[in-house]
Design an enzyme around this catalytic site. Structure first.
Site, PDB file in Angstrom:
ATOM      1  N   HIS A   1     -28.865 -10.755  19.164  1.00 40.23           N
ATOM      2  CA  HIS A   1     -27.921 -11.389  18.523  1.00 40.23           C
ATOM      3  C   HIS A   1     -26.510 -11.814  19.445  1.00 40.23           C
ATOM      4  O   HIS A   1     -26.475 -10.985  20.415  1.00 40.23           O
ATOM      5  CB  HIS A   1     -27.525 -10.743  17.187  1.00 40.23           C
ATOM      6  CG  HIS A   1     -27.069  -9.248  17.424  1.00 40.23           C
ATOM      7  ND1 HIS A   1     -28.284  -8.433  17.657  1.00 40.23           N
ATOM      8  CD2 HIS A   1     -26.005  -8.680  17.616  1.00 40.23           C
ATOM      9  CE1 HIS A   1     -27.311  -6.935  17.973  1.00 40.23           C
ATOM     10  NE2 HIS A   1     -26.233  -7.377  17.824  1.00 40.23           N
TER      11      HIS A   1
ATOM     12  N   HIS B   1     -22.720 -12.034  19.161  1.00 42.88           N
ATOM     13  CA  HIS B   1     -21.261 -12.055  18.045  1.00 42.88           C
ATOM     14  C   HIS B   1     -20.695 -13.142  18.441  1.00 42.88           C
ATOM     15  O   HIS B   1     -20.231 -13.558  19.724  1.00 42.88           O
ATOM     16  CB  HIS B   1     -20.671 -10.785  18.428  1.00 42.88           C
ATOM     17  CG  HIS B   1     -21.125  -9.461  18.285  1.00 42.88           C
ATOM     18  ND1 HIS B   1     -20.962  -8.651  17.004  1.00 42.88           N
ATOM     19  CD2 HIS B   1     -22.291  -8.798  18.625  1.00 42.88           C
ATOM     20  CE1 HIS B   1     -21.791  -7.649  17.166  1.00 42.88           C
ATOM     21  NE2 HIS B   1     -22.404  -7.489  18.129  1.00 42.88           N
TER      22      HIS B   1
HETATM   23  P1  AMP Z   1     -24.530  -4.604  17.992  1.00 43.00           P
HETATM   24  O1  AMP Z   1     -23.547  -3.365  17.980  1.00 43.00           O
HETATM   25  O2  AMP Z   1     -24.126  -5.691  19.244  1.00 43.00           O
HETATM   26  O3  AMP Z   1     -26.020  -4.228  18.000  1.00 43.00           O
HETATM   27  O4  AMP Z   1     -24.197  -5.520  16.571  1.00 43.00           O
HETATM   28  C1  AMP Z   1     -24.839  -5.303  15.400  1.00 43.00           C
HETATM   29  C2  AMP Z   1     -23.916  -5.737  14.452  1.00 43.00           C
HETATM   30  O5  AMP Z   1     -24.584  -5.757  13.194  1.00 43.00           O
HETATM   31  C3  AMP Z   1     -22.746  -4.745  13.875  1.00 43.00           C
HETATM   32  O6  AMP Z   1     -21.350  -5.422  14.262  1.00 43.00           O
HETATM   33  C4  AMP Z   1     -22.808  -4.544  12.598  1.00 43.00           C
HETATM   34  O7  AMP Z   1     -21.665  -4.468  11.815  1.00 43.00           O
HETATM   35  C5  AMP Z   1     -23.949  -5.761  12.087  1.00 43.00           C
HETATM   36  N1  AMP Z   1     -24.750  -5.387  10.892  1.00 43.00           N
HETATM   37  C6  AMP Z   1     -25.559  -4.205  10.727  1.00 43.00           C
HETATM   38  N2  AMP Z   1     -26.321  -4.403   9.569  1.00 43.00           N
HETATM   39  C7  AMP Z   1     -25.784  -5.587   9.015  1.00 43.00           C
HETATM   40  C8  AMP Z   1     -26.235  -6.455   7.828  1.00 43.00           C
HETATM   41  N3  AMP Z   1     -27.145  -5.767   6.776  1.00 43.00           N
HETATM   42  N4  AMP Z   1     -25.792  -7.610   7.535  1.00 43.00           N
HETATM   43  C9  AMP Z   1     -24.755  -8.135   8.484  1.00 43.00           C
HETATM   44  N5  AMP Z   1     -24.396  -7.652   9.592  1.00 43.00           N
HETATM   45  C10 AMP Z   1     -24.902  -6.270  10.049  1.00 43.00           C
END
Ligand code: AMP
Ligand code: ZN
Length: 131
Positions: A97, A99
């Site tokens: 993903h 951001h």
């Molecule tokens: P990373 O730390 O780069 O892997 O980012 C993962 C992101 O996913 C974090 O910023 C979380 O807040 C987000 N996240 C986790 N679960 C969900 C969810 N169910 N819906 C939307 N975002 C989520």
């Protein structure tokens, strides 16, 4: 089991910002800043380092377009496009993903800082990477 695959399959609800055949963009549940969005490929791949070039192109292209749109709509003054690859780099969800983090020119909940480090011999670094 992958939480983002479950979101893509509509098993877990999400706030969809953009969707096409290959890409889904949703609001990050944590909203580090107002409008914080995640752009991901629909096909599971662990991180941007394992993704094929077409997936990279689709996801980063969507992130760029959305970054511009979100910046315009929210009045943000800058945007971070950020892909954490691997746990040590801060990746907590092992489904690629990007951001999209709008920035408002004020103190917020994100801190990205490049601190000066000991001076390195750049030719040694180049040799390590390209040699
Ligand atoms: P990373 O730390 O780069 O892997 O980012 C993962 C992101 O996913 C974090 O910023 C979380 O807040 C987000 N996240 C986790 N679960 C969900 C969810 N169910 N819906 C939307 N975002 C989520
Ligand atoms: Zn997945």
């Amino acid at each position: 089991m992958c939480i983002f695959c479950d979101i893509i399959d509509h098993k877990i609800p999400s706030s969809v910002v953009y969707e096409d055949d290959e890409v889904l963009a949703i609001l990050d549940i944590s909203q580090v800043t107002f409008g914080h969005t995640l752009v991901m490929p629909k096909k599971h791949v662990d991180s941007a380092l394992e993704a094929d070039p077409e997936t990279i192109a689709r996801v980063f292209s969507a992130a760029s377009v959305l970054g511009k749109k979100i910046k315009e709509k929210t009045g943000a003054v800058g945007v971070n496009l950020l892909a954490n690859c691997g746990e040590a780099a801060g990746q907590t969800v092992p489904h690629m993903h990007v951001h999209v983090i709008p920035r408002y020119g004020v103190s917020d909940a994100i801190d990205i800082a490049f601190h000066p480090s000991e001076k390195k011999d750049l030719s040694e670094v180049l040799e390590k990477i390209n040699g």
